[in-house]
Write a protein that holds these residues in place. Structure first.
Motif, PDB file in Angstrom:
ATOM      1  N   ASP A 176       0.818  -1.221   0.000  1.00  0.00           N
ATOM      2  CA  ASP A 176       0.000   0.000   0.000  1.00  0.00           C
ATOM      3  C   ASP A 176       0.847   1.264   0.000  1.00  0.00           C
TER       4      ASP A 176
ATOM      5  N   LYS B 215     -10.782  -1.547  -4.410  1.00  0.00           N
ATOM      6  CA  LYS B 215     -10.965  -2.157  -3.096  1.00  0.00           C
ATOM      7  C   LYS B 215     -12.422  -2.517  -2.872  1.00  0.00           C
TER       8      LYS B 215
ATOM      9  N   TRP C  96      -7.713   3.072  -6.817  1.00  0.00           N
ATOM     10  CA  TRP C  96      -7.606   2.039  -5.776  1.00  0.00           C
ATOM     11  C   TRP C  96      -8.844   1.948  -4.882  1.00  0.00           C
TER      12      TRP C  96
END
Length: 871
Positions: free
Chosen positions: A437, A448, A444
């Motif tokens: 990360d 996710k 992102w």
């Protein structure tokens, strides 16, 4: 003793170890002289890792470079008369099927990379190593070339140094640490010691565990950590009394217990009459910061030898007794047992090459004794000629981005690597848990939310597929096989292949924010990039034109593959793969400096996000969102061109190109607009597709090459099937060698695309190979070897869902490079038939016809071939 010289052609810091000694030896072989070697201790070292190394040499690993350097080192030691080739074995215990499979995998790597290992049964293992309780094991790997450096690698280092000094090419100064490295304007200018200053433009750092703080003196970062390695001695053991041997039995590894053992030979030899048992702590390895290592006058034995508490190894020791009962009968030599300090890096590989931060500072760090002479040769060749026999991409210090060399990152990664030194089976796709990360594109958060299956490369989080797309298996499940073999399925998500097929049927978007993007501008931007590139990128190349090209080394080996787009008369955008981007940036900077080019490089990697939008409906979808839909028509936006468009008023730099063989664009946008663009496309029905499709499955269906995997400096563009039909008039780096290659009647080898004709093993399980495996000639049972000694192995292999079979890329000797040629792929000891479908860069899958075929590639000079693009 001679006084410290005022000037040297090269100063080696850490001269007393096997690496420093090997570097000096090989530099002299390459014609260097006036070398000065410094060490903070004796020469040869009495405190460095070389002074207490176990000096094992096993030939085989899963890395081609390591096999090359180890085999070279073994031959080197033998020529010096300092090698006992007693052989070595690695065992798999009863019940440890994963370790047994790992031994099969290691045999495959041996065949692929040129070592001589095989599997043996427990009875033969017992015969070769009588101390073994063969009832505990189910099998073993036997390496007949394994052995021990005798009497010690420390002695070898001393002899190499003595020869170099006697020849007048090397001056050494023991107990003379480097106090500082003088760097001016980014270049090494000299080394300061308490005995004086040495002016030099080249420093080699081979100080091992003391390397990081010395590198800091020169403004460089060295991603290395010392760690403790328990080493115990048991005895007395007099089995070889009177033989004069330094070692009597073969080397022994019990990697399932993270341990190894050897005897120390005749009690009358320097360290004889004992059994030596070593252990790598898997649960909680003990890392040490270089600044915390004791000084020589503070340590009981030496700064690199710390006291050992038997409790830290008790569990492993008890397991060792099961397989080697004699250890329970012999006494433990507490006084001479210790924790030896060794070097470990953030990815487990050595650190060689010139520092990206400081010109003239070269590294020879984190090298095992088994690789010492080989790595010394690689570094000396590299320093002298600019290249090595084997592509050094995997050990080049420039492979790391700055974020990957920060202390916290290095500690975390080194800790993981230390745990896995003797891990039963580290999968080729095994992800790291630490250092995650760090680099996340603007997409992102949405990835996710979609349940992205994230892997990491170059610090970037990359989703290989999305849990939210599992429903696609309802449509495509019959074309996406289940992987019943756990190894084949590990770190692979079946939904990725369904996403692949959905993209081909409709439209998908792939997060490509890991691309390394550099805008190169200035008065000499055109001439520099023209000199670096095989393809024509300057001259009459129009603004907005994209060119797929390569950078070559001096011998025309393939150093880089990338795309260059002309933004303006004196400004170019260079787009590289994320994994190779930092090496490419360093290469551009160094070549610019070498040529005195006046350029400016703006790194856009962390400001421009990239989405690949591809599929038969890509244009239709983008037109529904674009402010000027007609501007996206085929005749107004030709292939391999780029320009800025507006999507609902937001600026997007669109490049019409494809690495997946489908129609579409790479869309570049400021990070601040990334989420908005993603959401617009998602709401318009575009399916998010993981990087697995881009980097693996569709890449091989299109027979596309990957730098540092299929494209390497030991192969040329003609062999890779990527040579231009015409050679441009302008000069470019490596042109003379490139022209010489062109004049050959044929190349020694050609990169071929093959398919597995049957993938079912003896147990009726369909296999989907992972990793690099040997190609076998079914008539001889041997690996084909080309006329300059390069072996054939699967450089890339993946299942292609569009064509329904496993696809293999491999270089084959010219005699084998024939369409229809039948060969064999070895995978975990089993043989599977494969057939050559194409020689050169020829796609197996044509999305317009949706069938297996072999079209002629587009090789238009100066254009980007739709079947060729970086990963």
């Amino acid at each position: 003793m001679a006084g410290l010289p005022k000037q040297a052609d090269v100063v080696i810091i850490g001269q007393g170890g096997i690496v420093g000694a090997s570097v000096a030896h090989h530099l002299i072989e390459q014609g260097w002289s006036n070398i000065v070697g410094l060490d903070k201790s004796a020469i040869p070292t009495d405190i460095g890792s070389t002074s207490h190394a176990s000096d094992f040499c096993y030939m085989t690993s899963h890395d081609k470079m390591s096999c090359y350097t180890t085999v070279y080192s073994r031959k080197f030691y033998e020529l010096l008369g300092h090698y006992s080739r007693v052989g070595g074995m690695e065992v798999a215990r009863v019940g440890d099927d994963e370790r047994m499979a790992e031994l099969e995998r290691k045999v495959g790597s041996g065949k692929a990379f040129g070592t001589n290992v095989s599997l043996i049964m427990p009875a033969e293992a017992k015969q070769r190593f009588p101390l073994l309780d063969e009832r505990i094991i189910q099998g073993a790997l036997w390496d007949p070339d394994a052995g021990l450096v005798v009497p010690r690698s420390q002695r070898v280092a001393g002899e190499l140094i003595e020869r170099a000094v006697a020849g007048g090419k090397l001056q050494t100064f023991a107990n003379t640490p480097a106090l500082s490295i003088d760097v001016q304007n980014g270049r090494v200018c000299g080394v300061e010691t308490r005995k004086g200053y040495i002016a030099t433009s080249v420093v080699v750092l081979s100080a091992g565990i003391w390397g990081p703080p010395i590198a800091e003196m020169a403004g460089a970062m060295l991603p290395l950590m010392p760690f403790e390695h328990p080493l115990m001695f048991f005895g007395p053991y007099d089995e070889f009394a009177g033989t004069g041997k330094e070692i009597g039995y073969p080397l022994f590894r019990d990697q399932g217990n993270s341990s190894y053992m050897r005897d120390t030979g005749d009690p009358r030899t320097s360290e004889g009459g004992k059994l030596e048992w070593g252990y790598y702590e898997q649960a909680r390895p003990r890392l040490v910061y270089a600044r915390d290592i004791a000084e020589p006058n503070e340590a009981r034995m030496s700064p690199s030898m710390r006291d050992l508490d038997i409790e830290q190894v008790m569990s492993a020791y008890e397991r060792a007794i099961e397989i080697m009962p004699i250890l329970a009968d012999l006494g433990w030599d507490e006084k001479n047992s210790f924790n030896g300090l060794m070097s470990i890096t953030g990815d487990g590989a050595s650190l060689l090459g010139e520092s990206p931060e400081t010109r003239g500072l070269w590294f020879g760090e984190a090298v095992w004794v088994k690789d010492g002479p080989g790595m010394g040769k690689v570094l000396a060749d590299w320093m002298t000629t600019g290249r090595a026999e084997i592509d050094p991409c995997g050990i080049d210090i420039a492979r790391f981005y700055p974020v990957q060399k920060t202390p916290h990152y290095v500690y975390g990664r080194a800790y993981e690597v230390a745990r896995k030194i003797y891990d039963p089976a580290v999968h080729p796709r095994e992800p790291f848990a630490s250092g995650r990360d760090l680099r996340r594109g603007p997409f992102w958060p949405r990835e996710k939310e979609l349940g992205g299956y994230f892997m990491e490369a170059a610090g970037w989080e990359r989703a290989h597929g999305y849990a939210a797309n599992e429903h696609l298996l309802e449509t495509y499940g019959e074309r996406v096989p289940e992987r019943a073999a756990e190894w084949d399925a590990r770190h692979f998500w079946r939904v990725s292949n369904a996403e692949h097929l959905k993209l081909s049927d409709d439209v998908g978007m792939i997060n490509l924010s890991h691309f390394a993007i550099f805008d190169v501008s200035g008065a000499d931007a055109e001439s520099l990039l023209e000199y670096l590139s095989v393809a024509k990128v300057g001259g009459k190349t129009p603004i907005g034109k994209g060119v797929y090209t390569h950078f070559l080394d001096a011998e025309a080996g393939v150093h880089s593959d990338l795309t260059i787009i002309r933004l303006d008369d004196a400004c170019y955008r260079v787009v590289c793969g994320g994994d190779t981007g930092h090496r490419d940036l360093v290469w551009i900077r160094r070549m610019a400096e070498q040529r005195g080019a006046h350029i400016h490089i703006e790194d856009r990697t962390d400001t421009l996000a990239t989405l690949g939008l591809w599929g038969p409906n890509a244009r239709r979808v983008l037109q529904t969102l674009a402010d000027d839909p007609q501007g996206l028509d085929d005749d107004r936006f030709p292939f391999a061109t780029a320009r800025e468009i507006r999507v609902r008023g937001m600026p997007v730099w669109a490049f019409r190109i494809s690495y997946v063989g489908e129609h579409g664009w790479e869309l570049y946008m400021p990070f601040s607009y990334g989420l908005s663009i993603w959401d617009l496309l998602f709401e318009a029905g575009v399916t998010p597709v993981g990087i697995e499709t881009y980097a693996n499955s569709r890449r091989l269906e299109k027979s596309l090459r990957l730098q540092n995997v299929d494209l390497l400096t030991e192969y040329n563009l003609y062999e890779a099937g990527l040579a231009r039909p015409k050679v441009k008039p302008a000069d470019f780096h490596g042109k003379a060698a490139y022209l010489a290659q062109r004049e050959r009647e044929r190349q020694p080898a050609y990169l071929c695309t093959m398919v597995m004709r049957d993938n079912v093993d003896a147990h009726g399980v369909a296999r989907y190979p992972v990793g690099q495996w040997p190609i076998i000639d079914p008539d001889t049972g041997e690996v084909p070897v080309d006329e300059i000694g390069r072996r054939s192995y699967a450089s890339s292999i993946v299942y292609g869902p569009s064509i329904g079979c496993n696809i293999v890329l491999a270089y084959l000797p010219w005699q084998y490079a024939q369409e229809g040629r039948e060969l064999v792929l070895e995978y975990f000891g089993r043989h599977y038939p494969i057939r050559v479908e194409a020689v050169g860069c020829v796609a197996l899958y044509d999305p317009d016809n949706a069938r297996l075929k072999s079209p002629a590639p587009d090789t238009t000079s100066g254009a980007v071939d739709p079947a060729r693009r970086r990963a």
